[in-house]
Design a protein around this motif. Structure first.
Motif, PDB file in Angstrom:
ATOM      1  N   ALA A   1       0.832  -1.208   0.000  1.00 46.97           N
ATOM      2  CA  ALA A   1       0.000   0.000   0.000  1.00 46.97           C
ATOM      3  C   ALA A   1       0.864   1.255   0.000  1.00 46.97           C
ATOM      4  CB  ALA A   1      -0.932   0.000   1.212  1.00 46.97           C
ATOM      5  N   LEU A   2       1.930   1.247   0.786  1.00 41.69           N
ATOM      6  CA  LEU A   2       2.824   2.407   0.829  1.00 41.69           C
ATOM      7  C   LEU A   2       3.545   2.595  -0.512  1.00 41.69           C
ATOM      8  CD1 LEU A   2       4.222   1.929   4.436  1.00 41.69           C
ATOM      9  CD2 LEU A   2       2.908   3.911   3.615  1.00 41.69           C
ATOM     10  N   THR A   3       3.975   1.503  -1.107  1.00 42.61           N
ATOM     11  CA  THR A   3       4.651   1.577  -2.407  1.00 42.61           C
ATOM     12  C   THR A   3       3.697   2.100  -3.471  1.00 42.61           C
ATOM     13  OG1 THR A   3       6.122  -0.251  -1.789  1.00 42.61           O
ATOM     14  CG2 THR A   3       5.934   0.251  -4.140  1.00 42.61           C
ATOM     15  N   ALA A   4       2.489   1.562  -3.507  1.00 44.06           N
ATOM     16  CA  ALA A   4       1.498   2.019  -4.495  1.00 44.06           C
ATOM     17  C   ALA A   4       1.171   3.494  -4.290  1.00 44.06           C
ATOM     18  CB  ALA A   4       0.232   1.168  -4.392  1.00 44.06           C
ATOM     19  N   ALA A   5       1.030   3.905  -3.039  1.00 47.48           N
ATOM     20  CA  ALA A   5       0.725   5.316  -2.752  1.00 47.48           C
ATOM     21  C   ALA A   5       1.881   6.210  -3.195  1.00 47.48           C
ATOM     22  CB  ALA A   5       0.449   5.500  -1.263  1.00 47.48           C
ATOM     23  N   LEU A   6       3.111   5.774  -2.931  1.00 51.60           N
ATOM     24  CA  LEU A   6       4.267   6.562  -3.353  1.00 51.60           C
ATOM     25  C   LEU A   6       4.293   6.707  -4.869  1.00 51.60           C
ATOM     26  CD1 LEU A   6       6.883   8.061  -2.730  1.00 51.60           C
ATOM     27  CD2 LEU A   6       8.066   5.851  -2.793  1.00 51.60           C
ATOM     28  N   PHE A   7       4.033   5.620  -5.582  1.00 55.01           N
ATOM     29  CA  PHE A   7       4.061   5.678  -7.041  1.00 55.01           C
ATOM     30  C   PHE A   7       2.934   6.549  -7.589  1.00 55.01           C
ATOM     31  CE2 PHE A   7       6.422   1.355  -7.388  1.00 55.01           C
ATOM     32  CZ  PHE A   7       7.555   1.950  -6.872  1.00 55.01           C
ATOM     33  N   GLU A   8       1.776   6.516  -6.951  1.00 55.21           N
ATOM     34  CA  GLU A   8       0.678   7.413  -7.354  1.00 55.21           C
ATOM     35  C   GLU A   8       1.095   8.869  -7.164  1.00 55.21           C
ATOM     36  OE1 GLU A   8      -2.996   6.709  -5.293  1.00 55.21           O
ATOM     37  OE2 GLU A   8      -3.016   4.584  -5.868  1.00 55.21           O
ATOM     38  N   LEU A   9       1.672   9.160  -6.012  1.00 46.87           N
ATOM     39  CA  LEU A   9       2.098  10.534  -5.730  1.00 46.87           C
ATOM     40  C   LEU A   9       3.201  10.990  -6.686  1.00 46.87           C
ATOM     41  CD1 LEU A   9       1.979  10.406  -1.834  1.00 46.87           C
ATOM     42  CD2 LEU A   9       0.586  11.877  -3.318  1.00 46.87           C
ATOM     43  N   LEU A  10       4.064  10.072  -7.081  1.00 44.96           N
ATOM     44  CA  LEU A  10       5.108  10.425  -8.040  1.00 44.96           C
ATOM     45  C   LEU A  10       4.520  10.831  -9.389  1.00 44.96           C
ATOM     46  CD1 LEU A  10       7.840   7.755  -7.264  1.00 44.96           C
ATOM     47  CD2 LEU A  10       8.090  10.251  -7.097  1.00 44.96           C
ATOM     48  N   GLY A  11       3.329  10.355  -9.682  1.00 41.02           N
ATOM     49  CA  GLY A  11       2.648  10.772 -10.903  1.00 41.02           C
ATOM     50  C   GLY A  11       2.103  12.190 -10.805  1.00 41.02           C
ATOM     51  N   GLU A  12       2.056  12.704  -9.599  1.00 43.28           N
ATOM     52  CA  GLU A  12       1.477  14.029  -9.365  1.00 43.28           C
ATOM     53  C   GLU A  12       2.514  15.100  -9.022  1.00 43.28           C
ATOM     54  OE1 GLU A  12      -1.343  13.363  -6.220  1.00 43.28           O
ATOM     55  OE2 GLU A  12      -2.267  11.685  -7.303  1.00 43.28           O
TER      56      GLU A  12
ATOM     57  N   ARG B   1      -1.421   8.997   4.379  1.00 40.68           N
ATOM     58  CA  ARG B   1      -2.854   9.239   4.116  1.00 40.68           C
ATOM     59  C   ARG B   1      -3.281   8.535   2.833  1.00 40.68           C
ATOM     60  NH1 ARG B   1      -2.864  15.483   5.556  1.00 40.68           N
ATOM     61  NH2 ARG B   1      -3.091  15.270   7.801  1.00 40.68           N
ATOM     62  N   ARG B   2      -2.477   8.697   1.800  1.00 42.75           N
ATOM     63  CA  ARG B   2      -2.815   8.081   0.511  1.00 42.75           C
ATOM     64  C   ARG B   2      -2.857   6.558   0.634  1.00 42.75           C
ATOM     65  NH1 ARG B   2      -2.435   9.883  -5.065  1.00 42.75           N
ATOM     66  NH2 ARG B   2      -2.704  11.908  -4.060  1.00 42.75           N
ATOM     67  N   ALA B   3      -1.969   6.008   1.433  1.00 49.38           N
ATOM     68  CA  ALA B   3      -1.913   4.551   1.604  1.00 49.38           C
ATOM     69  C   ALA B   3      -2.913   4.037   2.625  1.00 49.38           C
ATOM     70  CB  ALA B   3      -0.509   4.134   2.031  1.00 49.38           C
ATOM     71  N   ASP B   4      -3.557   4.963   3.344  1.00 52.83           N
ATOM     72  CA  ASP B   4      -4.463   4.620   4.427  1.00 52.83           C
ATOM     73  C   ASP B   4      -3.739   3.785   5.487  1.00 52.83           C
ATOM     74  OD1 ASP B   4      -6.832   4.742   5.831  1.00 52.83           O
ATOM     75  OD2 ASP B   4      -7.678   2.953   4.860  1.00 52.83           O
TER      76      ASP B   4
END
Length: 186
Positions: A13-24, A37-40
Motif C-alpha cells: 500500500a505504501l509503495t502504491a501510494a508513493l508511485f501514485e504521488l510520483l505521478g502528481e 494518508r494516501r496509503a491509508d
C-alpha cells in the motif's frame, strides 16, 4: 503468518501510494503524512517499516535489480562469443516496461541515480568478465573497458528512457549493440 501478510499488504500500500504521488509531484515534495494518508496507513505503522520514503524506493529498486540480475544470468548475456547487448536491452526494457510511466518519471527526477548506478555496475562487471575471458588485458584495462562501455550504454539508455531520443527500444538495443561490438562504421 498473519503478521507477515499484514506487513506485505502495508508495504504494498505504501509503495502504491508513493508511485501514485510520483505521478502528481516531484519525489522531494512528497511528505510522510501525505504518503500515509494516501496509503491509508498510520504514520506509526510507516515508521515500523521505514525511516524515510527513500527506503521504499530502495526496496523497489533492489527487488527490480534482483530480477534484472537473474534475467542477465539466464540469458547468458556476457557468456557467449560476444556481448549480447540486444538481449541486455530486452531484459532491461522488459523490467522497465512493467511500469514505463513510473520509470520515466523516476528517470526525469533525481531518484533514479541510485538505480542507474546499480544497473551500470551490473553491466560493467559483466563486461569486465567478458573481456577477462578474451584474455590479453591488464586489470586496469579491464576496469577501463568495463567502465567505458557501461557508462556509454547506460547514458544512451537514460536519454531514451527520459524520452529525449525518438527511437523504439529494439532500434536502441540494435544500435547500441552494434556500437559495443564495433560493427558501426566510423
Amino acid at each position: 503468518m498473519a503478521g507477515d501478510r499484514r506487513v506485505v499488504r502495508t508495504k504494498a500500500a505504501l509503495t502504491a501510494a508513493l508511485f501514485e504521488l510520483l505521478g502528481e509531484k516531484d519525489f522531494s515534495k512528497i511528505s510522510i503524512t501525505e504518503l500515509t494518508r494516501r496509503a491509508d496507513v498510520d504514520r506509526k505503522t510507516f515508521y515500523l517499516h521505514y525511516q524515510t520514503a527513500d527506503e521504499i524506493l530502495e526496496e523497489f529498486y533492489e527487488e527490480s535489480l534482483r530480477h534484472l540480475h537473474d534475467s542477465i544470468e539466464r540469458e547468458g548475456i556476457f557468456r557467449g562469443p560476444s556481448i549480447d547487448m540486444v538481449a541486455f536491452f530486452r531484459v532491461l526494457c522488459g523490467l522497465v516496461s512493467q511500469d514505463m510511466p513510473l520509470f520515466r518519471r523516476l528517470a526525469q527526477g533525481g531518484g533514479y541515480t541510485y538505480f542507474m548506478e546499480r544497473i551500470r555496475t551490473l553491466l560493467r562487471e559483466g563486461m569486465e568478465d567478458f573481456f577477462r575471458r578474451q584474455g590479453g588485458h591488464s586489470e586496469a584495462e579491464l576496469q577501463l573497458l568495463g567502465e567505458f562501455y557501461a557508462a556509454a550504454v547506460m547514458r544512451a539508455y537514460l536519454i531514451w528512457l527520459r524520452g529525449e531520443l525518438d527511437m523504439d527500444e529494439t532500434h536502441l538495443a540494435e544500435t547500441v549493440g552494434k556500437a559495443v561490438s564495433g560493427a558501426l562504421p566510423l
